[in-house]
Design an enzyme around this catalytic site. Structure first.
Site, mmCIF file in Angstrom:
data_model
loop_
_atom_site.group_PDB
_atom_site.id
_atom_site.type_symbol
_atom_site.label_atom_id
_atom_site.label_comp_id
_atom_site.label_asym_id
_atom_site.label_seq_id
_atom_site.Cartn_x
_atom_site.Cartn_y
_atom_site.Cartn_z
ATOM 1 N N HIS A 147 0.819 -1.212 0.000
ATOM 2 C CA HIS A 147 0.000 0.000 0.000
ATOM 3 C C HIS A 147 0.856 1.268 0.000
ATOM 4 C CE1 HIS A 147 0.409 -0.548 4.469
ATOM 5 N NE2 HIS A 147 0.435 0.773 4.455
ATOM 6 N N ASP B 249 0.549 -7.711 1.095
ATOM 7 C CA ASP B 249 0.890 -6.297 1.223
ATOM 8 C C ASP B 249 2.407 -6.106 1.186
ATOM 9 O OD1 ASP B 249 0.611 -3.599 1.572
ATOM 10 O OD2 ASP B 249 0.145 -3.703 3.703
ATOM 11 N N SER C 236 4.434 2.402 8.114
ATOM 12 C CA SER C 236 4.142 1.374 7.118
ATOM 13 C C SER C 236 5.345 1.104 6.230
ATOM 14 C CB SER C 236 2.971 1.796 6.234
ATOM 15 O OG SER C 236 1.756 1.463 6.821
#
Length: 507
Positions: free
Chosen positions: A72, A121, A209
């Site tokens: 992402h 991911d 992230s």
């Protein structure tokens, strides 16, 4: 489904994206790193970050020209799975996001899945030049529960969208790999890891992230995971298990199995506008020196919507606008300084005036659409070009509906699309572009979600004889062909002009 991604990769409020119930300490429960890590890096996208340093995600160097991050974190305007980014940079080997190490352009990205973070991911970024730093090694096995690990990143330190919440110095913490049961709230899968303290006192946080979980390997470090998503308040965090993707990583890094670039739709001339889409438009009478106009839906305006039977006109606005180029990346920047007009009666349109002229946009290479004066007919092809969802939907006008009613509003001579048209939520405000690619005949605005009759998100069709019909799943657009008759020189609205049939504001 993942509670949320631990990232803020667009200019939206941190408070809306942060999972922690109490102020976070990035890395939560950690300390400032006493030294730089040769493999640790910051992915920076100035157009896509609220921070002065442009940081959006962490990355880990695994080869001289390759870094690993979360899937992402490779988010891009057209949701391409593989392609060439614009304006992405990585700073490697420094504890600071603004100095030291090496700042290198990213020239390719590869996401494992088109649907991160719900599936695979993970992403690989190729650097335009090799980095002479020692990379982290890749794991030979999945780490065992309880394995000690180190986490690090430049995530937010508080819940406000303010400079004080964005650390420039790397933070780190020691923690462990938890049993998957500790991250059950996230819907953790077999190819993910649960990392952090059980009570969440030591964990990654927002804008961490893509950053690493590493374990000691002699005098070096091995990458075991990349931050994927939150597990909820006061919980450890979900990381993608790097070992589960070694085959995919090796195929790309070695060059033996490199995915082709994803097709990119032509997005030129469009712009995102909050949760809606918009487009830059002109009339046949517009002059190069006139302020440019931005078209969207009446229901997309900031503040209160126009009331049924009425309209808004000549109101102040202050909205940054990024006009996209063909590839979806920013071609020109402007600001909407005035709401010229908005209504949801008769049609569903809004026009903003920009602080930039048509000549300035042309000089920047931005496309400007032309507003048609003749409406589309049944059978005509239109493209719904949505910056909001990064897609271009090829549709046809299935029918022109006499009246469309929804939640107290009525629009007239609406366009019903063919059943294969994929435009839906998020595409509101998108221009309906005719087959010539430059003429706008309408704007996408609604659809019947649940089969309800004339309620919010469930419009009904009303025939000329008053017959009401409902088509569950059907999507609709509204005419914009009445706008040119109401616009005078200088992009000024004049509702008294001959032929102007737009709804007037209430007295």
């Amino acid at each position: 489904m993942r509670v949320q991604s631990v990232v803020l990769a667009s200019a939206i409020a941190v408070v809306a994206a942060t999972a922690a119930a109490t102020p976070a300490l990035a890395i939560r429960g950690g300390v400032e790193s006493a030294q730089a890590y040769s493999f640790m890096g910051s992915l920076q996208r100035p157009f896509d970050s609220p921070r002065a340093d442009g940081h959006v995600c962490g990355v880990t160097l695994i080869a001289p020209q390759w870094v690993v991050t979360a899937g992402h974190c490779a988010r891009n305007p057209t949701s391409a799975q593989a392609g060439t980014p614009r304006g992405w940079k990585v700073r490697i080997g420094s504890a600071s996001t603004i100095s030291g190490g090496r700042l290198v352009d990213v020239d390719k990205f590869y996401s494992y899945s088109p649907y991160p973070p719900q599936d695979g991911d993970l992403a690989l970024l190729h650097l335009a030049a090799p980095v002479p730093s020692r990379p982290a090694s890749l794991p030979s096995a999945r780490p065992a529960d309880g394995a000690p690990t180190r986490i690090m990143g430049w995530g937010v330190t508080c819940d406000q969208r303010e400079p004080r919440c964005y650390p420039e110095h790397l933070r780190e913490a020691g923690t462990v790999v938890q049993p998957a049961a500790e991250c059950v709230l996230s819907g953790i899968t077999a190819r993910e890891l649960c990392v952090g303290a059980k009570d969440g006192s030591v964990a990654a946080t927002n804008m961490d992230s893509g950053g690493p979980a590493v374990v000691r390997d002699g005098d070096g470090w091995t990458l075991i995971g990349a931050v994927s998503g939150s597990n909820g308040d006061d919980q450890p965090v979900v990381y993608t298990d790097v070992h589960s993707y070694l085959g995919w990583i090796d195929g790309i890094v070695s060059g033996t199995s490199v995915p082709p670039d994803s097709p990119v739709p032509d997005m030129a001339g469009t712009a995102g506008l909050g949760g809606c889409s918009a487009s830059v438009v002109r009339t046949a009478a517009s002059r190069p020196g006139d302020p440019a106009l931005l078209l969207t839906n009446g229901h997309c305006v900031q503040g209160d919507r126009p009331k049924p039977g009425s309209a808004l006109a000549d109101q102040p606005a202050d909205i940054p606008v990024q006009v996209e180029g063909r590839d979806g990346y920013t071609q020109a920047t402007a600001k909407a300084t005035r709401l010229v007009y908005a209504t949801m009666t008769g049609t569903d349109v809004a026009l903003y005036r920009l602080d930039t002229t048509y000549a300035q946009l042309k000089a920047a290479g931005a496309r400007v659409f032309r507003l048609a004066t003749t409406p589309a007919r049944a059978g005509d092809r239109v493209d719904v070009v949505s910056a909001g969802v990064g897609a271009r939907f090829s549709c046809s006008v299935d029918a022109v509906v006499p009246h469309l009613r929804e939640a107290g509003y009525q629009q007239d001579d609406s366009y019903r699309y063919d059943s294969k048209c994929g435009a839906s939520h998020g595409a509101s405000g998108s221009p309906l572009v005719a087959a010539d690619g430059v003429t706008v005949v309408g704007v996408h605005n609604t659809g019947n979600d649940d089969g309800g009759q004339c309620t919010e998100n469930n419009p009904c069709e009303v025939a000329a004889d008053g017959t009401v019909t409902v088509h569950k799943g059907q999507r609709y657009g509204q005419r914009t062909t009445m706008l040119p008759a109401c616009l005078a020189a200088g992009s000024v609205l004049d509702l008294s002009r001959p032929g102007c049939t737009l709804t007037r504001p209430a007295a």
